[in-house]
Design a protein around this motif. Structure first.
Motif, mmCIF file in Angstrom:
data_model
loop_
_atom_site.group_PDB
_atom_site.id
_atom_site.type_symbol
_atom_site.label_atom_id
_atom_site.label_comp_id
_atom_site.label_asym_id
_atom_site.label_seq_id
_atom_site.Cartn_x
_atom_site.Cartn_y
_atom_site.Cartn_z
ATOM 1 N N ASP A 45 0.836 -1.202 0.000
ATOM 2 C CA ASP A 45 0.000 0.000 0.000
ATOM 3 C C ASP A 45 0.875 1.258 0.000
ATOM 4 O O ASP A 45 0.616 2.212 -0.743
ATOM 5 C CB ASP A 45 -0.906 -0.021 1.233
ATOM 6 N N ALA A 46 1.914 1.239 0.812
ATOM 7 C CA ALA A 46 2.824 2.394 0.865
ATOM 8 C C ALA A 46 3.530 2.591 -0.474
ATOM 9 O O ALA A 46 3.739 3.729 -0.908
ATOM 10 C CB ALA A 46 3.842 2.199 1.983
ATOM 11 N N LEU A 47 3.896 1.495 -1.132
ATOM 12 C CA LEU A 47 4.539 1.593 -2.439
ATOM 13 C C LEU A 47 3.616 2.269 -3.447
ATOM 14 O O LEU A 47 4.026 3.199 -4.157
ATOM 15 C CB LEU A 47 4.924 0.196 -2.939
ATOM 16 N N MET A 121 7.898 -4.868 -8.249
ATOM 17 C CA MET A 121 6.832 -3.870 -8.131
ATOM 18 C C MET A 121 5.490 -4.356 -8.653
ATOM 19 O O MET A 121 4.455 -3.745 -8.395
ATOM 20 C CB MET A 121 7.228 -2.583 -8.878
ATOM 21 N N GLN A 122 5.496 -5.424 -9.430
ATOM 22 C CA GLN A 122 4.279 -5.985 -10.005
ATOM 23 C C GLN A 122 3.509 -4.908 -10.767
ATOM 24 O O GLN A 122 4.051 -4.263 -11.653
ATOM 25 C CB GLN A 122 3.448 -6.661 -8.906
ATOM 26 N N ALA A 123 2.248 -4.697 -10.424
ATOM 27 C CA ALA A 123 1.414 -3.771 -11.195
ATOM 28 C C ALA A 123 1.887 -2.336 -11.078
ATOM 29 O O ALA A 123 1.551 -1.497 -11.927
ATOM 30 C CB ALA A 123 -0.041 -3.870 -10.730
ATOM 31 N N ARG A 129 7.193 3.736 -14.125
ATOM 32 C CA ARG A 129 7.715 4.183 -15.425
ATOM 33 C C ARG A 129 7.076 5.501 -15.851
ATOM 34 O O ARG A 129 7.743 6.382 -16.400
ATOM 35 C CB ARG A 129 7.440 3.112 -16.489
ATOM 36 N N GLU A 130 5.788 5.635 -15.603
ATOM 37 C CA GLU A 130 5.107 6.886 -15.960
ATOM 38 C C GLU A 130 5.664 8.053 -15.146
ATOM 39 O O GLU A 130 5.815 9.172 -15.666
ATOM 40 C CB GLU A 130 3.599 6.746 -15.730
ATOM 41 N N ALA A 131 5.950 7.799 -13.872
ATOM 42 C CA ALA A 131 6.518 8.852 -13.022
ATOM 43 C C ALA A 131 7.894 9.267 -13.538
ATOM 44 O O ALA A 131 8.237 10.453 -13.551
ATOM 45 C CB ALA A 131 6.609 8.370 -11.578
ATOM 46 N N ILE A 132 8.689 8.298 -13.954
ATOM 47 C CA ILE A 132 10.014 8.595 -14.501
ATOM 48 C C ILE A 132 9.882 9.366 -15.804
ATOM 49 O O ILE A 132 10.560 10.380 -16.027
ATOM 50 C CB ILE A 132 10.806 7.289 -14.728
ATOM 51 N N ARG A 133 8.981 8.910 -16.658
ATOM 52 C CA ARG A 133 8.859 9.519 -17.987
ATOM 53 C C ARG A 133 8.366 10.966 -17.897
ATOM 54 O O ARG A 133 8.728 11.797 -18.745
ATOM 55 C CB ARG A 133 7.927 8.677 -18.858
ATOM 56 N N TRP A 134 7.554 11.270 -16.905
ATOM 57 C CA TRP A 134 7.092 12.652 -16.751
ATOM 58 C C TRP A 134 8.286 13.581 -16.523
ATOM 59 O O TRP A 134 8.294 14.728 -16.972
ATOM 60 C CB TRP A 134 6.099 12.766 -15.596
ATOM 61 N N ALA A 135 9.289 13.069 -15.838
ATOM 62 C CA ALA A 135 10.509 13.858 -15.617
ATOM 63 C C ALA A 135 11.406 13.854 -16.845
ATOM 64 O O ALA A 135 11.904 14.904 -17.264
ATOM 65 C CB ALA A 135 11.272 13.317 -14.413
ATOM 66 N N THR A 136 11.629 12.681 -17.435
ATOM 67 C CA THR A 136 12.597 12.606 -18.541
ATOM 68 C C THR A 136 12.076 13.276 -19.809
ATOM 69 O O THR A 136 12.873 13.834 -20.577
ATOM 70 C CB THR A 136 13.001 11.155 -18.828
ATOM 71 N N PHE A 492 12.559 6.152 -1.882
ATOM 72 C CA PHE A 492 11.654 5.372 -1.044
ATOM 73 C C PHE A 492 10.880 4.355 -1.871
ATOM 74 O O PHE A 492 10.530 3.281 -1.382
ATOM 75 C CB PHE A 492 10.696 6.328 -0.325
ATOM 76 N N VAL A 493 10.631 4.680 -3.127
ATOM 77 C CA VAL A 493 9.922 3.763 -4.023
ATOM 78 C C VAL A 493 10.660 2.433 -4.107
ATOM 79 O O VAL A 493 10.060 1.355 -4.001
ATOM 80 C CB VAL A 493 9.759 4.402 -5.418
ATOM 81 N N GLY A 494 11.972 2.494 -4.287
ATOM 82 C CA GLY A 494 12.750 1.259 -4.386
ATOM 83 C C GLY A 494 12.777 0.483 -3.087
ATOM 84 O O GLY A 494 12.640 -0.747 -3.073
ATOM 85 N N ALA A 495 12.951 1.186 -1.973
ATOM 86 C CA ALA A 495 12.989 0.524 -0.673
ATOM 87 C C ALA A 495 11.672 -0.190 -0.388
ATOM 88 O O ALA A 495 11.654 -1.335 0.085
ATOM 89 C CB ALA A 495 13.299 1.542 0.427
ATOM 90 N N LEU A 496 10.566 0.479 -0.679
ATOM 91 C CA LEU A 496 9.250 -0.130 -0.432
ATOM 92 C C LEU A 496 9.001 -1.320 -1.343
ATOM 93 O O LEU A 496 8.362 -2.301 -0.935
ATOM 94 C CB LEU A 496 8.157 0.921 -0.613
ATOM 95 N N ALA A 497 9.485 -1.249 -2.580
ATOM 96 C CA ALA A 497 9.298 -2.379 -3.496
ATOM 97 C C ALA A 497 9.984 -3.631 -2.951
ATOM 98 O O ALA A 497 9.409 -4.729 -2.979
ATOM 99 C CB ALA A 497 9.844 -2.031 -4.877
ATOM 100 N N TYR A 498 11.200 -3.465 -2.432
ATOM 101 C CA TYR A 498 11.896 -4.618 -1.853
ATOM 102 C C TYR A 498 11.136 -5.161 -0.646
ATOM 103 O O TYR A 498 10.913 -6.368 -0.516
ATOM 104 C CB TYR A 498 13.327 -4.247 -1.444
#
Length: 506
Positions: A45-47, A121-123, A129-136, A492-498
């Motif tokens: 949920d936090a992820l 990260m599953q779903a 990816r969308e969050a990354i692409r908004w920046a890139t 934090f996204v990566g930490a929560l995914a793990y």
């Protein structure tokens, strides 16, 4: 220097039988076991919420599938004063300025999160990816002109004098840039790192986009290295300081950028660059803070992977540098870290959680590399196992999510108790849907000064966090404790995914 293999085996056996204890100040967090444990925290949920937060920070024309619906289109003419398209990207925190330096670091760390833990990260991987692409997508616009990077849109001093929604914004949208005459190796090399890291994220899902990102990263890094200087030392100083001054200089970004280009391109040129320039770029400095300004720790961890996993022997010294950083966090003779009575890593009073999230991510990532290489951390001859790193990281994440003296989650919208009065203009003012009339610059301060909870919940936002004594006032005016930022959430996204994968919720 690398440990002899025989010693590594001995240390590994020691690790398995007797993991190093943590200090009483850290309340002896539970040791990891080899099988999956259930957690009291709902990391999945936090992820989801940590990624959703980025939609609340979007600038520009919002897409039809925008999930934080109290936000609207904003800053649709950014760049027009210079006849360039700079629409899009992220507002860094609770204001309405687009700062390119922290935005690029955000993109790098979101990408690193997806690279290391995207498979878990599953779903949510597509949302990441969308969050990354908004920046890139924005960074590609900002670097469209050779030897030029548009590094900021907006006048921070005038923006901060107002309390208004981004949808109403009428403060100047000045465009700042670095070029050959006004170099900015720090922001340029960080942008190159972001583009290179993102190219790895999209390599399989969108190879054409990935190729574009990597090609641009190469060009931007060449500019960063050829025209050297800190962007906050020249004509831009009065605009970028004290907000995002480059206090650590530009050398760390050059090393960091080269490390990412080496990983993304596998080009020997960047390995040679690191070998020749590493010492001059501060490879062996004893920095113990990793964040939007100082990248030395990140570069050490990243280059350690090349040594540990890819067996690039010429990078062996980075394993030692990385170990020294890890040892600085752990109890013992090498410790340099401060923890609150409740066990939270404490670096500084202003937005401390950014260092908590980046440290948790680095601990989990380095533990992954060590595990792959069947290696350990060497702290003055004592072995520290990967599971000890994971234990410390999990404790930091758990504290952030509510296992703390205040019993408060510092992620908005997660748990039963979380900050209600965050320092964020859009969240604290009525939405356009509920209040269509424009709210003028100074009129918004009535909401700023109100004791009422924010009307719009910025789900997933991680705030600056408590003070050194675990105290948190939940006051909108206290930006040090109550302001969220993209670069707090990104690692934090990566930490929560793990953790979501390793510790499923009950």
């Amino acid at each position: 220097m690398a440990l002899p293999y025989s010693l590594v085996l001995i240390f590994l056996l020691f690790c398995l039988s007797s993991p190093p204890p943590l200090s009483n100040a850290q309340h002896n967090p539970l040791n990891h076991r080899h099988h999956r444990l259930f957690s009291g925290q709902n990391y999945s949920d936090a992820l989801s919420k940590s990624i959703l937060f980025f939609e609340g920070q979007r600038s520009g024309k919002l897409p039809p599938d925008q999930r934080i619906t109290w936000r609207g289109d904003s800053a649709l003419s950014d760049g027009s004063t210079l006849h360039v398209d700079l629409v899009g990207g992220y507002y860094d925190a609770g204001d309405n300025v687009k700062f390119g330096f922290p935005m690029a670091f955000t993109a790098t760390m979101l990408s690193w999160s997806a690279i290391e833990f995207g498979g878990l990260m599953q779903a949510e991987l597509q949302n990441a990816r969308e969050a990354i692409r908004w920046a890139t997508d924005y960074l590609l616009k900002a670097t469209a002109e050779p030897d030029t990077i548009h590094v900021q849109v907006g006048d921070a001093n005038k923006d901060h004098a107002c309390w208004e929604r981004p949808e109403d914004m009428d403060t100047p949208r000045n465009v700042l840039k670095v070029d050959r005459n006004n170099p900015g190796s720090d922001v340029a090399a960080e942008t190159a790192a972001a583009l290179a890291a993102a190219s790895l994220v999209f390599r399989r899902s969108d190879p054409t986009y990935a190729k574009l990102l990597l090609g641009r990263a190469i060009r931007v890094f060449e500019f960063a290295d050829k025209y050297r200087g800190a962007y906050s030392n020249g004509n831009l100083k009065s605009f970028v300081c004290p907000f995002y001054c480059s206090y650590s200089g530009f050398q760390d970004e050059l090393l960091w950028g080269a490390a990412w280009l080496h990983r993304a391109s596998k080009n020997q040129t960047y390995l040679n660059y690191i070998q020749v320039n590493g010492q001059n770029l501060g490879a062996d400095q004893s920095d113990t803070t990793f964040g939007w300004d100082n990248k030395h720790v990140g570069a050490r961890i990243l280059l350690s992977k090349a040594f540990l996993v890819q067996k690039v022997q010429s990078l062996h010294e980075y394993k030692g540098h990385a170990d020294n950083y890890i040892c600085s966090l752990l109890p013992g003779p090498s410790s340099q870290a401060q923890y609150t009575p409740g066990g939270l890593l404490f670096k500084m009073s202003d937005s401390n959680m950014q260092y908590v999230t980046s440290t948790a991510f680095v601990l989990l990532t380095y533990a992954k590399y060590l595990t792959s290489a069947h290696n350990v951390v060497n702290c003055g001859g004592a072995a520290v196992c990967p599971k000890s790193l994971r234990t410390l990281a999990k404790k930091q994440v758990d504290y952030l999510l509510g296992d703390n003296p205040k019993k408060m989650s510092y992620m908005v919208g997660y748990g039963g108790r979380y900050p209600l009065r965050i320092h964020h203009r859009g969240s604290s003012l009525p939405s356009v849907a509920s209040h269509p009339a424009k709210i003028q610059c100074s009129s918004g301060f009535s909401s700023f000064n109100s004791e009422s909870p924010n009307p719009n919940i910025l789900v997933g936002a991680v705030v600056g966090g408590p003070d050194q004594q675990d105290q948190f006032a939940d006051q909108r005016s206290d930006y040090q404790q109550s302001e969220p930022a993209t670069y707090i959430n990104a690692p934090f996204v990566g930490a929560l995914a793990y953790l979501a994968h390793s510790f499923p919720h009950l």
